[in-house]
Structures are given as structure tokens and as C-alpha cells.
Write an enzyme that holds these catalytic residues in place. Structure first.
Site, PDB file in Angstrom:
ATOM      1  N   LYS A 248      46.025   5.705 -46.336  1.00  0.00           N
ATOM      2  CA  LYS A 248      44.734   5.310 -45.773  1.00  0.00           C
ATOM      3  C   LYS A 248      44.243   4.066 -46.499  1.00  0.00           C
ATOM      4  O   LYS A 248      44.508   3.879 -47.685  1.00  0.00           O
ATOM      5  CB  LYS A 248      43.699   6.434 -45.933  1.00  0.00           C
ATOM      6  CG  LYS A 248      42.288   6.026 -45.515  1.00  0.00           C
ATOM      7  CD  LYS A 248      41.239   7.055 -45.886  1.00  0.00           C
ATOM      8  CE  LYS A 248      39.852   6.501 -45.553  1.00  0.00           C
ATOM      9  NZ  LYS A 248      38.769   7.465 -45.844  1.00  0.00           N
ATOM     10  N   GLU A 297      25.717   8.124 -48.888  1.00  0.00           N
ATOM     11  CA  GLU A 297      26.804   8.690 -49.696  1.00  0.00           C
ATOM     12  C   GLU A 297      26.461   8.781 -51.182  1.00  0.00           C
ATOM     13  O   GLU A 297      26.298   7.761 -51.865  1.00  0.00           O
ATOM     14  CB  GLU A 297      28.085   7.859 -49.519  1.00  0.00           C
ATOM     15  CG  GLU A 297      29.282   8.467 -50.222  1.00  0.00           C
ATOM     16  CD  GLU A 297      30.596   7.804 -49.851  1.00  0.00           C
ATOM     17  OE1 GLU A 297      31.598   8.096 -50.512  1.00  0.00           O
ATOM     18  OE2 GLU A 297      30.607   7.007 -48.894  1.00  0.00           O
TER      19      GLU A 297
END
Length: 490
Positions: A248, A297
Site C-alpha cells: 500500500k 485522525e
């Protein structure tokens, strides 16, 4: 008819006679220590203020031109806020050891400080605020001037409101003001006291200015690189993933807004904290530039031996129609590509914490986190530390998670600048605070914009995995950019 006697107005920030004596004695002790050691000595003192004081409003109304300032809130978490003005020390570093370097310098500064005991619940101990660039030497581009790869400021004034819970509900707690001075061997305590009293006399609280709903003039919005460049970068990343070189990688893009007049970061901040109360809403001011954000976040929060963090990856848009909104959320929860992207992030965070923890607990399935314009897959993760690890060390241990970097981390970080073609600076880096006990809180600088004069640089990125589609990934960055672009583009 006799008039009632006039009541003398007393500023909530004015020192009482008792607190003035406390501060004077503490400064005298710090100066003596500095003379004995030959080293600068930090002195701090804490004062109680009422719960009605708005820390961010005070700092925004009282900042001096060009000085460092910092506001950091998560309104839905018990009105938690930390706001700071001025600078008595600046801890900076660059390179791969930047977290360890500033952590060691902070530890040494705190160890020698003359302050309230850290185990005092009403402590006015030292605090450091600031952040880190995404990359070890990030922020070299001219527009990131003032935002070093690692940059923590010890402020002259800090106002803190810790969130509180009563009866199972969050409510706003008391506000604490911390004053700080750096005593040098040739300083006089009387002069340090006078300097702090001048600063207190400047403090005021005003309602945050409103953002002009219909500004005049022409705004120009353009990608720093053509949108086709981003789609090509995604395509290249997918081919590398299919070849097995990486699992990723997160790719970001920059969109610039050129306004007919200088931006007011305080007005932007005011809108963000109303629109995104569940997010970390912050401003970091350095010189004539301000980084402003509403980030969903949490990177890490440390409270004693307890650590909290959040795996956040995979997102889709919101809808004004509740039925459609629920359908979009259900699609996100079932989408194999997004679940794979999310699982990579959660696994890495758990692996990073496990060697240092008695236990690590994560929900077995991701949940939906909905904010104003977007919804995310999220997994809250908690841990109990086996031995004390300070917040700054935890930040270095956790950053960058695969939510902003990639997996495996080393090849992904090598690819990012080559594919993106931009200097992320502090975008996707850790921003927050730490105190003298080693507790603290850092979020990831997402949904952010760097404001300098009449130019705003907005950033958004996506996690790229094997099944990623370039056109869809470009469209998703547009959704993320909508947190700030409508406020900045007139």
C-alpha cells in the site's frame, strides 16, 4: 440620591497578591539555579481561571504580530482545548532522529525546571506545542518556511481546558493558565516578573471574527500539478503493488487558492470548530504563515500508562438524504478494497504498540466515523504500557502509519516524493502537545491548509492498494478537499 459605589473591574488574567508573590519567588529560585548551573532554567506557574473562559478566543485576540501561536481543540471531547502564545524556548531538529532529539531536549528542560509538582492535579507545569513534518527533512520548500521538520515551542502563556465527564456525558472543565519564563544567569527576577505582567495585561477575550460569506474579488483555484498527474501516479503505484514491491502507498495532491486579499486564519478556525466538532481543529502560527486544519485522525494520546490511537483509512462521501447516507456507509463497510486498506493500517499500529504494552485492544470490526462531508472506516485501539514511554517517543514510534505513508514503510516512503512531486511539509505529520509528565496528544495533520498572505495551499491524499482506480481516487481527494476549499475559495 446616593449613587452606589463603583466596583473596580478586575481582569480574570490579573495576578492576585498571593499569586504575584508565588510567581516572584519562583522566578527568583530559577535565576539562582541558572547562576549556580550556568544554564538557562525554565520557570512556570499555574493559575486557575473560570470554565467560562475560551482559551482559543483569548489567544486569537491577544497574539502579537509575527509571534508563534497555537490553538488545538476537540470540541466534542468535553470542550478539550489548549491554546498558547509566545515562545520562551524552541526545540528543533531534522533527520531520522528528530523525534528522539527533541524528546531528549524536552526531558532535560523539564528536569531542571522550577514548576508545580507534576502529580498536582492543578499543576501549572511546562508544556510544549507544535509538530513535525511528514518526512525527516520535509518542509524545505520556501512556502513551508517556519515549519521545521521537528519544531516544538515552549510558550510564554498557555491556556488549557481538559475535557471532563459527569454522569456519562462530556462537559467543559475548568481552564488553567500557565505562565513560563526562561531565566538566564544574568537575568533579574524583577524584570522577568515585569515581562510576564505586561503579557498578562495584554490578554483579552473577544468573539472570534466571522468569515465573510460573500467576499468580493476574484479567487483562482488550481492544482499544483494537473489532475492527470495524480491519476498517472495512482496507476504507477497500482502496477508496483501488483508486482509485489509494496502492499500500500498513500499519495497526496496539493490545490492552491489565490485570494484577492490576505486570509484571516482565526475566522477560518472559527468556522471549522463549529462545522467539525468531533475533529481536532487547530492553528499553528509561525511568522506570517498559519497551518489550519480539522483532522479526524488521532495519532496518539498518552495519559499515564494508558495509550489511545485510531486506525483511520477508507472513506466515502456523505449525503443529505439519511437513507442514501446510510447506504453509502454500508457500502463502505462491505467494500473489500477499502477494508483491505483499513486492515493494513490497524495491523501496523497494533504491531508498533505490542512490544511496549501489557495488552493492546482493538475492535474486531471497523466502525463508521461520520463528519460533515465525509465518512471513514475507523478502529479505535487502546493499550496499557508495560513501562513509561513519553508522548514524544510514542509519536516517533507511530509515525508514519500506513494511513499516511504505506506498507512496507521503507519502500513506500521512498516512492512517495517521486510519485507525488510535492513537498508535503507538515501535511500528514503529527501536530499536538506534550507536558512535563510525558503525557500529551498528537493528531495527524489532515484536511489542512497552509495560509500565507492571500495564498492557501490545501492538501488531500488517498491510500492506494491493488484494486484502486485512478479516477475514483482523484474523485475521493476532491471530497476530502471540500472540508476547506469552500471556506477559502470565496
Amino acid at each position: 440620591m446616593l449613587q452606589p459605589p463603583l466596583t473596580e473591574f478586575r481582569s480574570p488574567f490579573q495576578l492576585s497578591a498571593e499569586n504575584r508573590d508565588r510567581l516572584s519567588n519562583r522566578l527568583e529560585t530559577a535565576v539562582k539555579h541558572a547562576r549556580r548551573s550556568g544554564e538557562q532554567t525554565l520557570a512556570t506557574i499555574g493559575l486557575e481561571l473560570g470554565a467560562e473562559v475560551d482559551p482559543s478566543a483569548v489567544v486569537c485576540a491577544s497574539r502579537r504580530e509575527g509571534e508563534s501561536w497555537f490553538v488545538f481543540e476537540q470540541p466534542d471531547r468535553g470542550c478539550a482545548a489548549l491554546a498558547a502564545l509566545g515562545e520562551v524556548a524552541h526545540l528543533e531538529a531534522s533527520g531520522k532522529d528528530r523525534f528522539a532529539v527533541v524528546a531528549e531536549r524536552w526531558r532535560a528542560l523539564v528536569a531542571a525546571a522550577v514548576a508545580d509538582p507534576q502529580d498536582d492535579s492543578k499543576s501549572g507545569g511546562p508544556v510544549a506545542v507544535g509538530g513535525f513534518a511528514f518526512a525527516p527533512d520535509g518542509g524545505a520548500a520556501p512556502h513551508w518556511a517556519g515549519f521545521r521538520p521537528a519544531s516544538l515551542v515552549v510558550p510564554e502563556v498557555a491556556l488549557t481546558r481538559r475535557g471532563s465527564r459527569r454522569g456519562g456525558e462530556d462537559e467543559c472543565g475548568e481552564v488553567r493558565l500557565t505562565l513560563a519564563a526562561m531565566a538566564r544567569p544574568d537575568d533579574l527576577a524583577e524584570e522577568l516578573l515585569a515581562r510576564l505582567e505586561r503579557r498578562l495585561a495584554e490578554l483579552q477575550e473577544r468573539t472570534l471574527p466571522l468569515l465573510d460569506p460573500a467576499p468580493a474579488g476574484r479567487y483562482q483555484v488550481a492544482s499544483a500539478m494537473p489532475p492527470e498527474h495524480y491519476e498517472a501516479a495512482v496507476g504507477s503505484a497500482v502496477r508496483l503493488i501488483e508486482a509485489g514491491e509494496i502492499e500500500k502507498v498513500v499519495l497526496a495532491r496539493e490545490v492552491q487558492v489565490h485570494a484577492p486579499r490576505a486570509y484571516d486564519p482565526v475566522a477560518v478556525f472559527g468556522v471549522l470548530r463549529e462545522a467539525f466538532p468531533s475533529c481536532f481543529v487547530f492553528c499553528v502560527g509561525r511568522g506570517d504563515a498559519t497551518l489550519v486544519a480539522a483532522s479526524p485522525e488521532l495519532l496518539v494520546r498518552r495519559e499515564g500508562h494508558r495509550v489511545s490511537t485510531l486506525a483511520l483509512a477508507g472513506s466515502t462521501r456523505r449525503s443529505a438524504d439519511p437513507a442514501v447516507d446510510d447506504h453509502l456507509g454500508e457500502q463502505l463497510l462491505r467494500d473489500e478494497s477499502y477494508r483491505e486498506e483499513h486492515a493494513i493500517v490497524a495491523r501496523r499500529i497494533e504491531r508498533a504498540l505490542r512490544p511496549h504494552a501489557v495488552w493492546v485492544a482493538a475492535a474486531p470490526e471497523p466502525e463508521l466515523v461520520r463528519i460533515a462531508n465525509i465518512q471513514h472506516l475507523a478502529t479505535p485501539i487502546r493499550a496499557q504500557l508495560a513501562a513509561p514511554i513519553e508522548t514524544l517517543e510514542l509519536v516517533g514510534l507511530m509515525h508514519p502509519t500506513p494511513a499516511v505513508g504505506g506498507e512496507p514503510v521503507v519502500p513506500a516512503l521512498r516512492l512517495i516524493p517521486a510519485l507525488e512531486g510535492l513537498d508535503r511539509g507538515w501535511y500528514s505529520g503529527p501536530v499536538g502537545w506534550t507536558d512535563g509528565a510525558g503525557d500529551g496528544e498528537f493528531c495527524v495533520a489532515l484536511r489542512c491548509a497552509l495560509l500565507r498572505g492571500g495564498v492557501a495551499r490545501c492538501y488531500a491524499g488517498n491510500g492506494i492498494v491493488r484494486d484502486s482506480d485512478p479516477a475514483k481516487e482523484l474523485a475521493e481527494t476532491e471530497i476530502k478537499l471540500q472540508a476547506l476549499l469552500p471556506l477559502l475559495a470565496g
